[in-house]
Design a protein around this motif. Structure first.
Motif, mmCIF file in Angstrom:
data_model
loop_
_atom_site.group_PDB
_atom_site.id
_atom_site.type_symbol
_atom_site.label_atom_id
_atom_site.label_comp_id
_atom_site.label_asym_id
_atom_site.label_seq_id
_atom_site.Cartn_x
_atom_site.Cartn_y
_atom_site.Cartn_z
ATOM 1 N N SER A 4 3.459 -13.058 3.588
ATOM 2 C CA SER A 4 4.767 -12.840 2.969
ATOM 3 C C SER A 4 4.612 -12.224 1.580
ATOM 4 O O SER A 4 5.446 -11.428 1.163
ATOM 5 N N ARG A 8 6.305 -8.702 0.777
ATOM 6 C CA ARG A 8 7.227 -8.576 -0.360
ATOM 7 C C ARG A 8 6.762 -7.489 -1.316
ATOM 8 O O ARG A 8 7.571 -6.697 -1.830
ATOM 9 N N ARG A 11 7.541 -4.171 0.237
ATOM 10 C CA ARG A 11 8.987 -3.939 0.180
ATOM 11 C C ARG A 11 9.399 -3.453 -1.215
ATOM 12 O O ARG A 11 10.183 -2.512 -1.351
ATOM 13 N N CYS A 12 8.866 -4.085 -2.240
ATOM 14 C CA CYS A 12 9.173 -3.670 -3.620
ATOM 15 C C CYS A 12 8.685 -2.247 -3.883
ATOM 16 O O CYS A 12 9.405 -1.430 -4.463
#
Length: 149
Positions: A4, A8, A11-12
């Motif tokens: 995760s 994340r 994704r950023c």
């Protein structure tokens, strides 16, 4: 948890470039300091995270609206090193600081300052945008009405 954390981070980075310090702050709640640091190291090795690339993108996006002093302080606040900041500004600001200040001033103000009060208002605006006192004086002298009375 590492999955995760990695997801994340990706994704950023897919949304926009980030500095290492920014991404560390955003990921800080998802893992320990060691896990976040290891993930950031991995992203740097993969070429997905670069402070230099972030600084270049930031300066390209903001140079038309801000002076060098504001760009430097914003990049420093985001954790970019002084050397990388200098290179980014030198590489991505084709016009001079004076030319950028004149352009910003022309877009914001329809007329040159008519009196000392208006001169001060326009000077404060340019100062807030990160231009030096010397540049501000030069920009406002270019217009009839020159300096404050």
């Amino acid at each position: 948890m590492a999955t995760s954390l990695h997801e994340r981070a990706l994704r950023c980075l897919a949304q926009r470039e980030h500095s290492r310090a920014e991404l560390a702050r955003k990921l800080g709640t998802l893992g320990s300091v060691e896990e976040v640091s290891a993930e950031l190291d991995r992203l740097v090795e993969l070429g997905l995270l670069s402070d230099a690339r972030f600084a270049d993108a930031y300066v390209r996006a903001k140079a038309a609206r801000f002076g060098a002093s504001r760009l430097k302080s914003e990049l420093a606040r985001r954790g970019v090193g002084a050397e990388q900041i200098g290179l980014a500004i030198a590489d991505n600001c084709p016009e001079s600081e004076f030319e950028r200040a004149c352009d910003i001033h022309r877009r914001k103000f329809a007329a040159a300052p008519a009196d000392a009060r208006e001169w001060a208002r326009q000077a404060r605006f340019l100062q807030g945008r990160g231009f030096s006192t010397e540049i501000i004086r030069r920009v406002l002298k270019e217009h009839p009405g020159d300096e404050p009375a």
